[in-house]
Design an enzyme around this catalytic site. Sequence first.
Site, PDB file in Angstrom:
ATOM      1  N   GLU A  29     -24.095  47.424   7.161  1.00 23.05           N
ATOM      2  CA  GLU A  29     -24.319  47.348   8.695  1.00 23.05           C
ATOM      3  C   GLU A  29     -25.770  46.939   8.853  1.00 23.05           C
ATOM      4  O   GLU A  29     -26.938  47.482   7.818  1.00 23.05           O
ATOM      5  CB  GLU A  29     -23.961  48.750   9.332  1.00 23.05           C
ATOM      6  CG  GLU A  29     -24.734  48.707  10.644  1.00 23.05           C
ATOM      7  CD  GLU A  29     -24.702  50.158  11.483  1.00 23.05           C
ATOM      8  OE1 GLU A  29     -24.697  50.370  12.461  1.00 23.05           O
ATOM      9  OE2 GLU A  29     -24.655  50.940  10.657  1.00 23.05           O
ATOM     10  N   LYS A  77     -19.042  46.260  17.431  1.00 24.81           N
ATOM     11  CA  LYS A  77     -18.777  47.371  17.461  1.00 24.81           C
ATOM     12  C   LYS A  77     -18.445  48.001  18.691  1.00 24.81           C
ATOM     13  O   LYS A  77     -19.204  47.814  19.824  1.00 24.81           O
ATOM     14  CB  LYS A  77     -19.910  48.261  17.018  1.00 24.81           C
ATOM     15  CG  LYS A  77     -19.985  49.691  16.781  1.00 24.81           C
ATOM     16  CD  LYS A  77     -21.223  50.458  16.184  1.00 24.81           C
ATOM     17  CE  LYS A  77     -21.144  52.055  16.035  1.00 24.81           C
ATOM     18  NZ  LYS A  77     -22.019  52.628  15.796  1.00 24.81           N
ATOM     19  N   CYS A  81     -20.355  51.601  10.881  1.00 25.05           N
ATOM     20  CA  CYS A  81     -20.918  53.022  10.776  1.00 25.05           C
ATOM     21  C   CYS A  81     -19.943  54.174  11.369  1.00 25.05           C
ATOM     22  O   CYS A  81     -18.797  54.378  10.601  1.00 25.05           O
ATOM     23  CB  CYS A  81     -22.190  52.889  11.807  1.00 25.05           C
ATOM     24  SG  CYS A  81     -23.175  54.422  11.521  1.00 25.05           S
TER      25      CYS A  81
END
Length: 491
Positions: A267, A325, A374
């Site tokens: 990421e 995300k 994440c």
Amino acid sequence: MQYFFTLISGILTGLAMPGNLFSFIIWFSLVFFLRNMVNSKNYYQRFLHTIIFSASMLVTTLWWLFPTLTKNIPQVLQNYPSFLGFLGFVGMIILLILPYLIIWLLAELFHRKNRTYNLLYLSLFYSLAFTSAEILREFGDLAFTGGNLAYALYDHTGLIQLVSIIGPMGITFIIVFVNSLIAFDKTRNRSINMLIIFSFIYLLNFSIVRFLPDINYTNNSIKIGAIQTNIPQEIKYSSDIYKNYSVFSKNISDFQSKDVDLIVFPESSFLEDISNSDVLDYMKMDIQNSSKPVIIGYPRFDGENYFNSVWFYNEYGTVINVYDKIKLTPFAEFLPYEAFFNNFQMFKLLRYYSPGEKFNIFEIDSKKFGVQICFETYFPEISASQVKKGAGFLIAVTNDGWFNSKTALLQHYTQGIFRALETRRDFVQISNTGLTGSIDRYGRITNVFKDRQENNGILYVNYNDSFTIYSQISALLKVIILILALLIAIF
């Protein structure tokens, strides 16, 4: 003294979590808390026990966030003093306590005057009440499942096979039920009963492990070139995209002559949208020279909003797909309930992002897979949604460079164990500073890189397109648990 023992109960529970002390503590850590809840004479005593237990458990579990908020982030970003980080940590714990108040509310309904109950009824009630609290932690903009009891058993490989049927919430129910049997047992044979319970648990765990299939990687396995860049946060957040590119170029060249199906970077390999930068042209040439598809994380700007994104390039350097995300980190990546928390904007890392709208999945050689970013690994619905769209294995890309503690890295990494078990999908995590590694569909860690060093290597995954029982009934199971907890409390 009773509140002191509740405090000890919360601390022991936190110490059972991954990376802290020993997982087996979880089988008896709640005993003091449960006894004190039953022996309390009024509502405010039970309220205090609930607050003390949940607060001490959460602080002991998530202690690694304290140096992150008070030291690491302020040093790199210099956007707020350390004492505000301390207040932020305290505020976070307070917010995370709120779902546990359901235990207290249900207990007030349950512990009525002149009500009689036996060992089994008490154990069933508190198991359902505690599991309900963990279910509530999954909802809303402040949702976060770190510290759920089930995660303490990440290394009980046999027992956690049940996750594919009853999910982590089912494991939590079992943990609390065992603690309740010990806490509420008033017979003379308590010690013997405890020994029988623990012997059964570990015999069952050992027996299941013995019957699990061996890890078997063949020529049909998918070979992932995993790159742990280990770029320090002070360099990453200096926005020097050329330094970040040099790390990219060096690592991708290492795979030029290696037999891999896909190369994956962490990421935020770049912290800016490089779409209009000459760095993108250099990067595309490197991808073409490697002749391999690449996944890399960097923000996407659509002219109005920023997204924390993962980009999928084919072997010719052409963008095939993008995943934005969906589950953003509160305060760091977006401001939850802005009208109420408007004064907490100092905790944002670089900018606020907009959430993605689609659970996009990627594809190589006609094999679909999901990529999450994440702390999305803390939310089962991300993996479940990607699997329902056809993903045969799962990849998580993360930074994790803010955390100097191995405990933080391990607690994050072990989320992949439960996502693998829930879906029976092999799971790979690629991190900037670690932990980077692979987990098979039975929740066994098959490979892991040493943290806090630049490293790359090949991780193997097997494709699977079957569905677990839990993936089919998870929503229904949550509703049933909540309803049962309320019914037992009332009747």
